[in-house]
Design an enzyme around this catalytic site. Structure first.
Site, PDB file in Angstrom:
ATOM      1  CE1 TYR A 146      -2.980   3.099   0.457  1.00  0.00           C
ATOM      2  CE2 TYR A 146      -3.533   2.344   2.665  1.00  0.00           C
ATOM      3  CZ  TYR A 146      -3.703   3.242   1.635  1.00  0.00           C
ATOM      4  OH  TYR A 146      -4.594   4.277   1.782  1.00  0.00           O
ATOM      5  CE  LYS A 160      -5.982   2.016  -1.747  1.00  0.00           C
ATOM      6  NZ  LYS A 160      -6.471   2.451  -0.423  1.00  0.00           N
TER       7      LYS A 160
END
Length: 293
Positions: free
Chosen positions: A137, A165
């Protein structure tokens, strides 16, 4: 590439009561709304939109469990476990894996200025302890951590790190990642830049506003993939008008208030976030009615 994990995910919102406790029935309803009404492919649980960094370990576990039970085994589920406390992250990762989450995700460690080698070891330790797939992330605007193309390559060399992400406005880096690592999943994390991300070749997207605007997001995604860029831009323009007003009124309080128009007990933001300002009620009424939210 993990083809089965491609798609659009709600960055799941979490309802809290005035004492900061999770409202279980409200959380179930929010999860079901994302899948059944917004027609999304999956849920990204305990990320920024879930106010994850304001809650304790037991609440995080509670949210993982409720969300999973609410939508069942046919919905794609990603558990965000990142924490400054590695032991907590491992505990959460093991718990989410036992619950049957399809993959884990972890924000890059923040606040302390860690070296890339320390960050890389953090991810390797999580994978070693959980034996689940991992999605990095990356949100440098909030963490201050910028990972370059070669460093992503060092992470992606681990077979269980399946993607990222990508919540950043750097589309040059996004293009470089897509070219260099065609077999890794890339999820867009900025709702307002979805069309640019799709054109750059992302495999899916994860967004907070998808909780209330998921259908338009799918239109953008599919039209852009089909090369219908002008049509996709029309939907993105409308979506960004919605997002701009939501940001003006306050992101998390406003998203939760919109869900209340649907009869969902979406609760309050977790303090120190302020609740929705009732002085903005007329503006929100107009937004909901104008865009059929």
């Amino acid at each position: 590439m993990e083809e089965n994990l491609k798609g659009l995910y709600a960055a799941l919102l979490v309802p809290f009561d005035e004492n900061g406790q999770v409202k279980e029935e409200g959380l179930k309803a929010i999860a079901k709304n994302a899948i059944e009404n917004e027609e999304l492919d999956g849920l990204y649980v305990n990320g920024s939109s879930g106010e994850n960094f304001l809650i304790n370990t037991e609440q995080k576990k509670q949210i993982f469990k409720i969300a999973k039970e609410a939508v069942g085994d046919d919905v794609k589920m990603i558990a965000q476990i990142g924490s400054l406390d590695l032991n907590e992250a491992i505990e959460l990762g093991k718990y989410a894996t036992e619950l049957g989450y399809d993959a884990l995700s972890a924000v890059t460690p923040f606040y302390y200025p860690l070296s890339f080698e320390e960050i890389k070891q953090y991810y390797f330790d999580l994978i070693e302890a959980t034996q689940n797939k991992m999605i990095i992330y990356s949100i440098p605007d909030l963490t201050g951590v910028n990972i370059d193309v070669d460093q992503f390559g060092e992470l992606f060399n681990h077979e269980k790190i399946i993607g990222v992400k990508y919540t950043a406005p750097n589309f040059f880096l996004l293009e470089r990642l897509r070219k260099a690592y065609p077999d890794k999943l890339i999820f867009s994390g900025f709702d307002e830049m979805l069309i640019q991300a799709v054109i750059s070749g992302v495999d899916g997207a994860i967004g907070s506003t998808y909780n209330v605007n998921g259908k338009r997001s799918r239109q953008i995604f599919e039209l852009a993939q089909q090369g219908k860029v002008d049509e996709a831009y029309q939907v993105q323009h409308e979506t960004n008008d919605i997002i701009a007003k939501i940001l003006e009124l306050g992101l998390y309080p406003t998203l939760k208030e919109i869900l209340k128009y649907r009869g969902i007990d979406s609760g309050l933001p977790k303090r120190p976030f302020a609740p929705f300002n009732e002085e903005n009620r007329a503006a929100l009424d107009e937004l909901v009615n104008k865009y059929n939210l």
